[in-house]
Motif scaffolding. Structure first.
Motif: not given
Length: 229
Positions: A8-15, A126-134
């Motif tokens: 459940q923890l992993l499933r809810s993680h944005p990654a 998109l999440f991975i792209t935004r993470k790399l941008s940050s």
């Protein structure tokens, strides 16, 4: 194997949250939880990049050295973060050496499956792209710190970045940090760090004892951070 709570923890993680559930279930079967003691190496630079990690508890450090075995880069990974994002969908080898700064618990994720299943979701990409941008924005900030500031200013700015990065966790840095490590972060000498810390302690901006750093006047450092952002 992971527990139901881990799932459940992993499933809810944005990654992971945007990966289709049927693919996430296949990935979850291959994820393992590990307890790692302080000081243990998670991977070395040049090792095959076959795993990524998500910290549930504790803190890790990543370091990179040049061909002469001299320090060139160091950063810290906080609990709740997945790493390394560098090399995603591309590199076969790790760029950094990663070690446990504290005792930690982490999830070990097969990178080939994560990359394969993440590509099935536009939102996950998109999440991975935004993470790399940050991450890139943060590294640009650190680069300006090294290039434009004096040695003493680099120490203060490095402390400001730590203050900003961990302010949600309180005024005290949640892991021990030596003057040698601060010198690496600021690209200067241990002697310079010692001089700057003494001035900051005398002016009651920080407390520093036995590698424990506490920001007494957080606004002083956050203002410095904003000025170089």
């Amino acid at each position: 194997m992971i527990t139901k709570d881990d799932y459940q923890l992993l499933r809810s993680h944005p990654a992971f949250s945007a990966i289709p559930v049927e693919l996430f279930d296949k990935l979850a079967v291959e994820i393992h939880a590990r307890d790692i003691p302080k000081g243990q190496i998670l991977f070395f630079a040049g090792d095959k990049r076959d795993r990524i990690f998500l910290l549930e508890k504790g803190f890790a450090r990543i370091e990179q050295f040049d061909s002469a075995d001299q320090f060139s880069y160091m950063d810290y990974i906080k609990k709740g973060a997945m790493f390394p994002y560098g090399g995603m969908f591309q590199d076969e080898r790790y760029h950094y050496t990663a070690s446990a700064v504290t005792d930690l618990r982490c999830f070990v994720i097969p990178v080939n499956l994560y990359e394969l299943y993440a590509q099935e979701s536009k939102e996950q990409l998109l999440f991975i792209t935004r993470k790399l941008s940050s991450i890139l924005k943060f590294q640009e900030l650190r680069l300006r710190n090294v290039v434009t500031a004096s040695a003493s200013e680099r120490v203060i700015q490095s402390l400001a970045i730590l203050c900003k990065d961990y302010e949600a966790l309180g005024n005290q840095l949640p892991f021990p940090i030596s003057m040698k490590e601060m010198a690496k972060l600021a690209a200067t000498t241990r002697e310079t760090v010692n001089q700057v810390l003494k001035k900051l302690m005398d002016s009651q901006k920080i407390q520093y004892e036995r590698k424990q750093l506490r920001f007494i006047d957080s606004s002083y450092f956050l203002k410095s951070f904003e000025e170089i952002d």
